[in-house]
Design a protein around this motif. Structure first.
Motif, PDB file in Angstrom:
ATOM      1  N   VAL A  42      30.013 -25.672  -7.430  1.00  0.00           N
ATOM      2  CA  VAL A  42      30.579 -24.319  -7.419  1.00  0.00           C
ATOM      3  C   VAL A  42      29.586 -23.326  -6.830  1.00  0.00           C
ATOM      4  CG1 VAL A  42      32.202 -24.710  -9.307  1.00  0.00           C
ATOM      5  CG2 VAL A  42      29.900 -23.899  -9.832  1.00  0.00           C
ATOM      6  N   SER A  43      28.288 -23.613  -6.985  1.00  0.00           N
ATOM      7  CA  SER A  43      27.290 -22.767  -6.318  1.00  0.00           C
ATOM      8  C   SER A  43      27.437 -22.867  -4.810  1.00  0.00           C
ATOM      9  CB  SER A  43      25.879 -23.192  -6.731  1.00  0.00           C
ATOM     10  OG  SER A  43      25.680 -23.020  -8.106  1.00  0.00           O
ATOM     11  N   GLY A  44      27.804 -24.053  -4.328  1.00  0.00           N
ATOM     12  CA  GLY A  44      28.026 -24.225  -2.900  1.00  0.00           C
ATOM     13  C   GLY A  44      29.195 -23.403  -2.399  1.00  0.00           C
ATOM     14  N   VAL A  45      30.239 -23.255  -3.228  1.00  0.00           N
ATOM     15  CA  VAL A  45      31.377 -22.412  -2.847  1.00  0.00           C
ATOM     16  C   VAL A  45      30.925 -20.961  -2.710  1.00  0.00           C
ATOM     17  CG1 VAL A  45      33.640 -21.553  -3.560  1.00  0.00           C
ATOM     18  CG2 VAL A  45      33.049 -23.962  -3.926  1.00  0.00           C
ATOM     19  N   VAL A  46      30.148 -20.481  -3.681  1.00  0.00           N
ATOM     20  CA  VAL A  46      29.619 -19.114  -3.605  1.00  0.00           C
ATOM     21  C   VAL A  46      28.723 -18.960  -2.390  1.00  0.00           C
ATOM     22  CG1 VAL A  46      28.235 -17.376  -4.791  1.00  0.00           C
ATOM     23  CG2 VAL A  46      29.790 -18.833  -6.100  1.00  0.00           C
ATOM     24  N   LEU A  47      27.907 -19.992  -2.120  1.00  0.00           N
ATOM     25  CA  LEU A  47      27.018 -19.955  -0.955  1.00  0.00           C
ATOM     26  C   LEU A  47      27.815 -19.866   0.344  1.00  0.00           C
ATOM     27  CD1 LEU A  47      24.225 -20.240   0.349  1.00  0.00           C
ATOM     28  CD2 LEU A  47      24.503 -22.718   0.213  1.00  0.00           C
ATOM     29  N   ALA A  48      28.918 -20.614   0.432  1.00  0.00           N
ATOM     30  CA  ALA A  48      29.722 -20.600   1.649  1.00  0.00           C
ATOM     31  C   ALA A  48      30.260 -19.206   1.938  1.00  0.00           C
ATOM     32  CB  ALA A  48      30.872 -21.595   1.525  1.00  0.00           C
ATOM     33  N   ALA A  49      30.670 -18.503   0.885  1.00  0.00           N
ATOM     34  CA  ALA A  49      31.167 -17.137   1.066  1.00  0.00           C
ATOM     35  C   ALA A  49      30.038 -16.177   1.413  1.00  0.00           C
ATOM     36  CB  ALA A  49      31.881 -16.662  -0.195  1.00  0.00           C
ATOM     37  N   SER A  50      28.834 -16.472   0.920  1.00  0.00           N
ATOM     38  CA  SER A  50      27.718 -15.544   1.057  1.00  0.00           C
ATOM     39  C   SER A  50      26.911 -15.754   2.323  1.00  0.00           C
ATOM     40  CB  SER A  50      26.785 -15.664  -0.153  1.00  0.00           C
ATOM     41  OG  SER A  50      27.474 -15.424  -1.347  1.00  0.00           O
ATOM     42  N   LEU A  51      26.751 -17.018   2.729  1.00  0.00           N
ATOM     43  CA  LEU A  51      25.818 -17.317   3.814  1.00  0.00           C
ATOM     44  C   LEU A  51      26.225 -16.654   5.118  1.00  0.00           C
ATOM     45  CD1 LEU A  51      23.325 -18.814   4.771  1.00  0.00           C
ATOM     46  CD2 LEU A  51      24.760 -20.822   5.206  1.00  0.00           C
ATOM     47  N   LEU A  52      27.456 -16.922   5.580  1.00  0.00           N
ATOM     48  CA  LEU A  52      27.901 -16.312   6.827  1.00  0.00           C
ATOM     49  C   LEU A  52      28.010 -14.802   6.695  1.00  0.00           C
ATOM     50  CD1 LEU A  52      30.577 -18.811   8.194  1.00  0.00           C
ATOM     51  CD2 LEU A  52      28.297 -18.347   9.090  1.00  0.00           C
ATOM     52  N   SER A  53      28.407 -14.341   5.504  1.00  0.00           N
ATOM     53  CA  SER A  53      28.531 -12.901   5.291  1.00  0.00           C
ATOM     54  C   SER A  53      27.177 -12.213   5.412  1.00  0.00           C
ATOM     55  CB  SER A  53      29.153 -12.627   3.924  1.00  0.00           C
ATOM     56  OG  SER A  53      29.341 -11.249   3.731  1.00  0.00           O
ATOM     57  N   SER A  54      26.144 -12.815   4.800  1.00  0.00           N
ATOM     58  CA  SER A  54      24.824 -12.194   4.818  1.00  0.00           C
ATOM     59  C   SER A  54      24.236 -12.155   6.217  1.00  0.00           C
ATOM     60  CB  SER A  54      23.883 -12.948   3.872  1.00  0.00           C
ATOM     61  OG  SER A  54      23.700 -14.278   4.309  1.00  0.00           O
ATOM     62  N   VAL A  55      24.534 -13.168   7.025  1.00  0.00           N
ATOM     63  CA  VAL A  55      24.048 -13.193   8.404  1.00  0.00           C
ATOM     64  C   VAL A  55      24.888 -12.260   9.279  1.00  0.00           C
ATOM     65  CG1 VAL A  55      23.758 -14.638  10.453  1.00  0.00           C
ATOM     66  CG2 VAL A  55      23.113 -15.515   8.200  1.00  0.00           C
ATOM     67  N   ALA A  56      26.184 -12.251   9.046  1.00  0.00           N
ATOM     68  CA  ALA A  56      27.089 -11.522   9.937  1.00  0.00           C
ATOM     69  C   ALA A  56      27.059 -10.009   9.721  1.00  0.00           C
ATOM     70  CB  ALA A  56      28.517 -12.034   9.750  1.00  0.00           C
ATOM     71  N   GLN A  57      26.795  -9.551   8.505  1.00  0.00           N
ATOM     72  CA  GLN A  57      26.884  -8.103   8.266  1.00  0.00           C
ATOM     73  C   GLN A  57      25.894  -7.312   9.108  1.00  0.00           C
ATOM     74  OE1 GLN A  57      28.274  -6.269   4.786  1.00  0.00           O
ATOM     75  NE2 GLN A  57      28.418  -8.164   3.643  1.00  0.00           N
ATOM     76  N   ALA A  98      35.129 -23.922   3.981  1.00  0.00           N
ATOM     77  CA  ALA A  98      35.467 -23.229   5.224  1.00  0.00           C
ATOM     78  C   ALA A  98      36.341 -22.007   4.961  1.00  0.00           C
ATOM     79  CB  ALA A  98      36.182 -24.191   6.171  1.00  0.00           C
ATOM     80  N   SER A  99      37.272 -22.127   4.016  1.00  0.00           N
ATOM     81  CA  SER A  99      38.176 -21.014   3.725  1.00  0.00           C
ATOM     82  C   SER A  99      37.423 -19.818   3.150  1.00  0.00           C
ATOM     83  CB  SER A  99      39.261 -21.467   2.746  1.00  0.00           C
ATOM     84  OG  SER A  99      40.066 -22.473   3.305  1.00  0.00           O
ATOM     85  N   VAL A 100      36.561 -20.068   2.168  1.00  0.00           N
ATOM     86  CA  VAL A 100      35.833 -18.936   1.585  1.00  0.00           C
ATOM     87  C   VAL A 100      34.819 -18.377   2.574  1.00  0.00           C
ATOM     88  CG1 VAL A 100      36.199 -19.731  -0.780  1.00  0.00           C
ATOM     89  CG2 VAL A 100      34.121 -20.420   0.424  1.00  0.00           C
ATOM     90  N   ALA A 101      34.330 -19.216   3.508  1.00  0.00           N
ATOM     91  CA  ALA A 101      33.436 -18.711   4.549  1.00  0.00           C
ATOM     92  C   ALA A 101      34.170 -17.742   5.469  1.00  0.00           C
ATOM     93  CB  ALA A 101      32.850 -19.871   5.351  1.00  0.00           C
ATOM     94  N   VAL A 102      35.419 -18.043   5.802  1.00  0.00           N
ATOM     95  CA  VAL A 102      36.230 -17.134   6.612  1.00  0.00           C
ATOM     96  C   VAL A 102      36.406 -15.802   5.890  1.00  0.00           C
ATOM     97  CG1 VAL A 102      38.579 -16.731   7.471  1.00  0.00           C
ATOM     98  CG2 VAL A 102      37.436 -18.912   7.914  1.00  0.00           C
ATOM     99  N   SER A 103      36.651 -15.869   4.592  1.00  0.00           N
ATOM    100  CA  SER A 103      36.761 -14.642   3.810  1.00  0.00           C
ATOM    101  C   SER A 103      35.460 -13.848   3.868  1.00  0.00           C
ATOM    102  CB  SER A 103      37.116 -14.967   2.360  1.00  0.00           C
ATOM    103  OG  SER A 103      37.228 -13.784   1.594  1.00  0.00           O
ATOM    104  N   GLY A 104      34.327 -14.548   3.770  1.00  0.00           N
ATOM    105  CA  GLY A 104      33.035 -13.873   3.837  1.00  0.00           C
ATOM    106  C   GLY A 104      32.810 -13.162   5.156  1.00  0.00           C
ATOM    107  N   ILE A 105      33.273 -13.762   6.251  1.00  0.00           N
ATOM    108  CA  ILE A 105      33.145 -13.111   7.557  1.00  0.00           C
ATOM    109  C   ILE A 105      33.992 -11.841   7.603  1.00  0.00           C
ATOM    110  CG2 ILE A 105      33.653 -13.360  10.019  1.00  0.00           C
ATOM    111  CD1 ILE A 105      32.907 -16.301   9.755  1.00  0.00           C
TER     112      ILE A 105
END
Length: 401
Positions: A42-57, A98-105
């Motif tokens: 579940v930490s990986g799910v949070v990471l997926a949402a956060s990783l691309l978001s933190s780089v992309a912002q 992948a889905s939560v990563a899209v949300s993070g973007i």
């Protein structure tokens, strides 16, 4: 709510976007229950949402400093909702990531441009900017209630219903876009004489933001499970703890804006970091229902500096307010996700209480980073700057450069 209609719309739109940041943590107990995910998973799910978001912002911040892109507001809102809506449909772990990563973007694309427009619409008012931040806090607070109402009865397969706030948020952006176009047609007034950049102070502030982010995301990811353990309750106990953590943020953000009108922003931020230490300690160490008031206190301490750090960052980099907003507003809820797998792995190896214990000490590091920062508004206000409006009702023109 403020008298400024643009700030009101941006605040409500901010709530619709940040529902999806809060939804990731709110979905964690359901992933554990239905798919038997471990703490690390579940930490990986949070990471997926956060990783691309933190780089992309910050990247989106650079883009909005170069070109104004108000159309990003509705588009990014829809993208954030689509990712979470699809997150529970497939039982595949990679597709969920992948889905939560899209949300993070989508979330990453929203914040820099929204912060730029909100800063102009606020007319220099800390209280107005705090109302914009409160919108995000409300979105976070509503996320566990929305997820519980939608997912608890029907399971993860009902997550497509979570797209509704995104549709509402996209509609709320339309009047803001019309106002921007009207200002473009009538001619926009200058935004004032910019102050020189102070990159050294901005870097120190950003490091403090990272510290706060690790504490906040660590708590928001694991406090639902931790509350169930400490109170011997079911999922409702976890939802109540997460709602308290997020709802207290709305109070903290408004309080921060009001306190900044009495003291300077750095003083308020510094004291908030000190208050985090006993609040997080009580949350981690006290047994049973005593956890809940500590969650509320920790939430207030975490969110008092929230909007203040955004405006400080923009004042430290007045020539690049999009970049500053992308980093200070974005990193507060994204970079902490990079630490959540470490917390999850430690919890799997020891216990959740042991894994959360280091969060008690981190606010002390944040205090060291902010304690000597200058407040540029106190020293460098120019004659052409509009006077702050305590209610955020100053209708400064929305420059579209």
């Amino acid at each position: 709510m403020p008298k400024n209609p643009t700030i009101t719309l941006l605040s409500l739109g901010h709530a619709c976007v940040d529902v999806y940041q809060g939804a990731v943590a709110a979905l964690v107990p359901f992933f554990v229950a239905e798919r038997a995910y471990s703490y690390a998973a579940v930490s990986g799910v949070v990471l997926a949402a956060s990783l691309l978001s933190s780089v992309a912002q910050p990247l989106f911040g650079l883009l909005t400093d170069r070109w104004t892109m108000p159309w990003l507001l509705p588009l990014s809102t829809l993208l954030g909702g689509a990712g979470i809506a699809l997150g529970g449909v497939s039982g595949s772990y990679p597709l969920t990531l992948a889905s939560v990563a899209v949300s993070g973007i989508g979330v990453a694309a929203y914040h820099p441009e929204a912060a730029r427009v909100a800063r102009i619409a606020a007319g220099g008012s800390h209280r107005a900017m705090s109302w914009f931040s409160v919108g995000g806090n409300i979105g976070f607070a509503l996320a566990p209630l929305l997820v519980a109402a939608v997912v608890a009865p029907g399971g993860l397969r009902t997550t497509p219903l979570l797209a509704l706030p995104a549709l509402v948020g996209a509609v709320l952006c339309l009047p803001v876009l019309r106002e921007l176009e009207r200002r473009r047609a009538t001619g926009a007034a200058p935004e004032g004489v910019p102050r020189p950049d102070d990159p050294a102070s901005f870097v120190r502030l950003s490091l403090a933001v990272v510290v706060r982010s690790v504490v906040f995301v660590g708590l928001s990811t694991f406090v639902p499970l931790y509350a169930q353990q400490r109170t011997h309750g079911g999922p409702a106990a976890g939802t109540a703890a997460l709602f308290t953590l997020y709802a207290g943020g709305a109070v903290g953000s408004v309080t921060g804006g009001r306190l900044a009108e009495r003291w300077d922003r750095v003083t308020v931020t510094r004291r908030a970091y000190l208050l985090m230490i006993p609040a997080v300690a009580g949350l981690v160490l006290l047994p049973g229902p005593a956890l809940y008031p500590c969650v509320a206190l920790a939430s207030a301490a975490l969110f008092v500096p929230f909007s203040l750090q955004v405006t400080l960052g923009q004042d430290y980099l007045p020539s690049r307010v999009g970049t500053a907003g992308g980093i200070t507003l974005g990193l507060t809820v994204s970079v902490g996700g990079l630490a959540s797998p470490v917390i999850g792995a430690l919890a799997d190896a020891t216990s959740l209480r042991t894994a959360l214990a280091p969060l008690i000490l981190l606010p002390g590091l944040g205090w060291l980073l902010v304690r000597a920062l200058p407040d540029p508004a106190a020293d460098h206000r120019t004659a052409q700057d509009p006077p702050p409006d305590p209610d955020g009702s100053c209708q400064q023109p929305l420059s579209v450069r």
